[in-house]
Design a protein around this motif. Structure first.
Motif, mmCIF file in Angstrom:
data_model
loop_
_atom_site.group_PDB
_atom_site.id
_atom_site.type_symbol
_atom_site.label_atom_id
_atom_site.label_comp_id
_atom_site.label_asym_id
_atom_site.label_seq_id
_atom_site.Cartn_x
_atom_site.Cartn_y
_atom_site.Cartn_z
ATOM 1 N N MET A 275 -17.592 -18.703 15.490
ATOM 2 C CA MET A 275 -17.160 -17.849 16.593
ATOM 3 C C MET A 275 -17.424 -18.532 17.935
ATOM 4 O O MET A 275 -16.899 -18.120 18.936
ATOM 5 C CB MET A 275 -17.937 -16.541 16.520
ATOM 6 N N GLU A 276 -18.252 -19.539 17.946
ATOM 7 C CA GLU A 276 -18.673 -20.152 19.202
ATOM 8 C C GLU A 276 -17.496 -20.721 19.979
ATOM 9 O O GLU A 276 -16.655 -21.415 19.426
ATOM 10 C CB GLU A 276 -19.685 -21.250 18.900
ATOM 11 N N ASN A 277 -17.454 -20.438 21.268
ATOM 12 C CA ASN A 277 -16.439 -20.938 22.203
ATOM 13 C C ASN A 277 -15.020 -20.467 21.907
ATOM 14 O O ASN A 277 -14.082 -20.964 22.496
ATOM 15 C CB ASN A 277 -16.468 -22.471 22.280
ATOM 16 N N ASN A 278 -14.850 -19.527 20.996
ATOM 17 C CA ASN A 278 -13.520 -18.979 20.732
ATOM 18 C C ASN A 278 -13.480 -17.540 21.218
ATOM 19 O O ASN A 278 -14.419 -16.788 21.020
ATOM 20 C CB ASN A 278 -13.213 -19.008 19.232
ATOM 21 N N SER A 279 -12.350 -17.176 21.823
ATOM 22 C CA SER A 279 -12.185 -15.796 22.269
ATOM 23 C C SER A 279 -11.507 -14.990 21.177
ATOM 24 O O SER A 279 -10.575 -15.462 20.538
ATOM 25 C CB SER A 279 -11.338 -15.739 23.538
ATOM 26 N N ILE A 280 -11.988 -13.786 20.982
ATOM 27 C CA ILE A 280 -11.411 -12.875 20.002
ATOM 28 C C ILE A 280 -10.893 -11.665 20.758
ATOM 29 O O ILE A 280 -11.581 -11.116 21.620
ATOM 30 C CB ILE A 280 -12.488 -12.450 18.975
ATOM 31 N N ASP A 281 -9.655 -11.241 20.441
ATOM 32 C CA ASP A 281 -9.087 -10.051 21.064
ATOM 33 C C ASP A 281 -9.830 -8.812 20.582
ATOM 34 O O ASP A 281 -10.073 -8.657 19.376
ATOM 35 C CB ASP A 281 -7.597 -9.920 20.723
ATOM 36 N N ILE A 282 -10.186 -7.955 21.518
ATOM 37 C CA ILE A 282 -10.890 -6.712 21.196
ATOM 38 C C ILE A 282 -10.282 -5.563 21.993
ATOM 39 O O ILE A 282 -9.507 -5.780 22.921
ATOM 40 C CB ILE A 282 -12.404 -6.802 21.523
ATOM 41 N N ASN A 283 -10.653 -4.363 21.622
ATOM 42 C CA ASN A 283 -10.347 -3.172 22.416
ATOM 43 C C ASN A 283 -11.664 -2.669 22.995
ATOM 44 O O ASN A 283 -12.666 -2.609 22.291
ATOM 45 C CB ASN A 283 -9.698 -2.088 21.553
ATOM 46 N N VAL A 284 -11.624 -2.328 24.284
ATOM 47 C CA VAL A 284 -12.825 -1.898 24.997
ATOM 48 C C VAL A 284 -12.659 -0.455 25.450
ATOM 49 O O VAL A 284 -11.622 -0.092 26.008
ATOM 50 C CB VAL A 284 -13.073 -2.802 26.236
ATOM 51 N N ASN A 285 -13.666 0.357 25.176
ATOM 52 C CA ASN A 285 -13.742 1.720 25.706
ATOM 53 C C ASN A 285 -15.039 1.823 26.486
ATOM 54 O O ASN A 285 -16.118 1.651 25.923
ATOM 55 C CB ASN A 285 -13.720 2.749 24.574
ATOM 56 N N LEU A 286 -14.892 2.082 27.777
ATOM 57 C CA LEU A 286 -16.051 2.175 28.659
ATOM 58 C C LEU A 286 -16.038 3.532 29.340
ATOM 59 O O LEU A 286 -15.015 3.953 29.885
ATOM 60 C CB LEU A 286 -16.008 1.060 29.709
ATOM 61 N N SER A 287 -17.159 4.214 29.287
ATOM 62 C CA SER A 287 -17.284 5.433 30.074
ATOM 63 C C SER A 287 -18.539 5.297 30.930
ATOM 64 O O SER A 287 -19.570 4.801 30.472
ATOM 65 C CB SER A 287 -17.326 6.680 29.191
ATOM 66 N N ALA B 89 -10.092 2.341 29.006
ATOM 67 C CA ALA B 89 -9.708 1.898 27.665
ATOM 68 C C ALA B 89 -8.710 0.769 27.857
ATOM 69 O O ALA B 89 -7.589 1.007 28.321
ATOM 70 C CB ALA B 89 -9.105 3.042 26.865
ATOM 71 N N GLU B 90 -9.115 -0.444 27.560
ATOM 72 C CA GLU B 90 -8.289 -1.627 27.832
ATOM 73 C C GLU B 90 -8.476 -2.660 26.735
ATOM 74 O O GLU B 90 -9.539 -2.716 26.113
ATOM 75 C CB GLU B 90 -8.697 -2.277 29.167
#
Length: 146
Positions: free
Chosen positions: A1-13, A28-29
């Motif tokens: 996983m090092e130095n690689n970006s993984i697409d995620i979904n973020v929910n912040l409140s 939510a982005e």
């Protein structure tokens, strides 16, 4: 996983209590998760009024300290805040008029990250302090996953 970006979904409140008023903000982005060494980075945008965006970077250092950087170019505002469980930290708010020192006192912080499938949560309860006065109480709740 090092130095690689993984697409995620973020929910912040974020719950803000200032001057007797409670405000709730929800974001939510889509975002990116990157791990470099023992530090992890979460990058995502916050949609603002008039189609503007603020970029947000959350870093969790190997020692558990959390950094939150928010940059809103359209409003000339950026902030960098640090959070260490049960400690005071120095941070700042940059405006077009100059830099204001803002401190945080982290009342509680929790970090949970699972690698398969990638998901996690970062919770921070903190006071925002300016000139030795508490100007707000905050609850930051970030949940992410693939």
């Amino acid at each position: 996983m090092e130095n690689n970006s993984i697409d995620i979904n973020v929910n912040l409140s974020i719950e803000t209590f200032q001057e007797g008023n409670l405000t709730r903000t929800k974001i939510a982005e889509p975002g990116k998760f990157t791990q470099i060494g023992k530090s992890i980075y979460l990058r995502f945008n916050e949609s603002l009024e008039n189609g503007a965006k603020a970029s947000i970077l959350v870093k969790v250092a190997g020692d558990g300290e959390i950094h939150v950087k928010r940059v809103a170019k359209d409003t000339n505002l950026s902030s960098l805040l640090y959070f260490t469980h049960q400690k005071h930290n120095n941070g700042q708010l940059e405006t077009e008029y100059g830099v204001l020192p803002l401190d945080t006192f982290t009342k509680d912080s929790q970090i949970e990250i699972v690698s398969k499938p990638l998901s996690g949560k970062i919770n921070i309860d903190y006071d925002l302090v300016y000139d030795n006065n508490v100007i707000g109480n905050y609850k930051f709740r970030l949940i992410f996953g693939v």
